[in-house]
Each structure stands twice: as structure tokens, then as C-alpha cells.
Design a protein around this motif. Structure first.
Motif, short mmCIF file in Angstrom:
data_model
loop_
_atom_site.label_atom_id
_atom_site.label_comp_id
_atom_site.label_asym_id
_atom_site.label_seq_id
_atom_site.Cartn_x
_atom_site.Cartn_y
_atom_site.Cartn_z
N PRO A 20 0.83 -1.21 0.00
CA PRO A 20 0.00 0.00 0.00
C PRO A 20 0.86 1.27 0.00
O PRO A 20 1.92 1.31 0.63
CB PRO A 20 -0.79 -0.10 1.31
CG PRO A 20 -0.71 -1.53 1.72
CD PRO A 20 0.57 -2.06 1.15
N GLU A 21 0.39 2.26 -0.71
CA GLU A 21 1.13 3.53 -0.79
C GLU A 21 1.27 4.13 0.61
O GLU A 21 0.32 4.16 1.39
CB GLU A 21 0.38 4.51 -1.69
CG GLU A 21 1.17 5.75 -2.01
CD GLU A 21 0.49 6.61 -3.05
OE1 GLU A 21 0.62 7.85 -2.95
OE2 GLU A 21 -0.16 6.07 -3.96
N GLY A 22 2.48 4.56 0.93
CA GLY A 22 2.75 5.16 2.22
C GLY A 22 3.10 4.18 3.32
O GLY A 22 3.45 4.57 4.43
N PHE A 23 3.02 2.87 3.02
CA PHE A 23 3.29 1.85 4.03
C PHE A 23 4.71 1.95 4.57
O PHE A 23 4.93 1.90 5.78
CB PHE A 23 3.03 0.45 3.47
CG PHE A 23 3.43 -0.64 4.43
CD1 PHE A 23 2.60 -0.98 5.48
CD2 PHE A 23 4.65 -1.30 4.29
CE1 PHE A 23 2.96 -1.97 6.38
CE2 PHE A 23 5.02 -2.30 5.18
CZ PHE A 23 4.18 -2.64 6.22
N THR B 138 8.47 5.50 10.41
CA THR B 138 8.11 6.40 11.51
C THR B 138 7.84 5.61 12.78
O THR B 138 8.30 5.98 13.87
CB THR B 138 6.87 7.23 11.13
OG1 THR B 138 7.18 7.99 9.96
CG2 THR B 138 6.47 8.17 12.24
N ALA B 139 7.13 4.50 12.67
CA ALA B 139 6.83 3.66 13.84
C ALA B 139 8.11 3.04 14.40
O ALA B 139 8.29 2.95 15.63
CB ALA B 139 5.84 2.57 13.46
N ILE B 140 9.01 2.62 13.53
CA ILE B 140 10.27 2.01 13.99
C ILE B 140 11.13 3.03 14.70
O ILE B 140 11.71 2.75 15.75
CB ILE B 140 11.02 1.36 12.81
CG1 ILE B 140 10.24 0.14 12.32
CG2 ILE B 140 12.44 0.97 13.21
CD1 ILE B 140 10.73 -0.42 10.99
N VAL B 141 11.23 4.24 14.17
CA VAL B 141 12.00 5.30 14.84
C VAL B 141 11.44 5.57 16.23
O VAL B 141 12.19 5.69 17.20
CB VAL B 141 12.03 6.60 13.99
CG1 VAL B 141 12.53 7.78 14.80
CG2 VAL B 141 12.89 6.40 12.75
#
Length: 135
Positions: free
Chosen positions: A52-55, A61-64
Motif C-alpha cells: 500500500p502507498e505510504g506503508f 516512523t513507527a520504527i523510529v
């Protein structure tokens, strides 16, 4: 004491970054910096159409956020996500960002590591700075 320590972090069950983070905490200078780096594998071109686009941006961002939470009690902690081959990316990122010590977790080597080499072994062989391996 080291001014800039890099701790590579793999989010899988085989690697526990807790010991590496604890070692970094003990080795970093009072005014030093600790960077927690996660390397994401490249998504093959034949798969990219199904993602999906933006995945990838959302995942990074979540990993950071996870990395910075993991190192919340470290001085000047910075979470970083890079894309590429783990061993090469860790060594290159360390060289480009003036890292003077890499603290990397490793599993017990098996026969496959003798033939293929593990990420920790590649970092030990090619890094231009001190490398501390935890098990």
C-alpha cells in the motif's frame, strides 16, 4: 568513554538488543550520543506494486518511535532507519556519521555463519571503529 555509539537493532525473536543498549549506556561519554539503527531490507520491485502507498514511510516512523522509546534513558539518543543490506549499511552509516564504537548483539554462530557470515561478523571485519559484540 565514546562520543558516538551506534547500536544496530533487529526486531526479531533471535536478537535481544537489551544487552547491547545496556553496554552502550555504560560506554558512552556524559556528553556523548547513542544512535539506534534499524536496517530494513529493500522491497523487491516485483513486490512494490502490492505494498500500500505510504506503508514504508509509516513503518519507518513507527520504527523510529520504537527505537527512541527503547533508548529513552540514553543520552542524546537518536533512532534511525536505513534501507539496504544489514552488514554493509551498518558499516557505511558508522563511517559517514563519525561513530567511534559499534555495540552489536550476536547470536551463537552456527555452521551456516561460517559459510555465509553473520551481520555481526561482517561488521567486526569491516568497521573502521571499535566494535563490541554482545551475546
Amino acid at each position: 568513554m565514546y562520543k558516538h555509539i551506534l547500536v544496530p537493532v533487529a526486531f526479531d525473536e533471535a536478537h535481544d538488543p537489551g544487552e547491547a543498549v545496556a553496554v552502550a549506556r555504560r560506554l558512552v561519554a556524559d556528553d556523548g550520543q547513542v544512535s539506534l539503527l534499524h536496517v530494513m531490507a529493500h522491497v523487491p520491485s516485483y513486490v512494490i506494486n502490492y505494498v500500500p502507498e505510504g506503508f514504508q514511510a509509516e513503518a519507518q516512523t513507527a520504527i523510529v518511535a520504537s527505537l527512541e522509546a527503547m533508548g529513552a534513558d540514553l543520552p542524546n539518543v537518536k533512532g534511525v532507519v536505513e534501507e539496504g543490506h544489514a552488514g554493509k549499511t551498518i558499516v557505511k552509516w558508522g563511517a559517514v556519521n563519525a561513530v567511534d564504537c559499534i555495540v552489536i548483539a550476536s547470536h551463537r554462530p552456527g555452521v551456516q555463519d561460517i559459510v555465509l557470515g553473520s551481520t555481526a561478523a561482517q561488521v567486526v571485519r569491516h568497521a573502521k571503529c571499535a566494535v563490541h559484540v554482545t551475546r
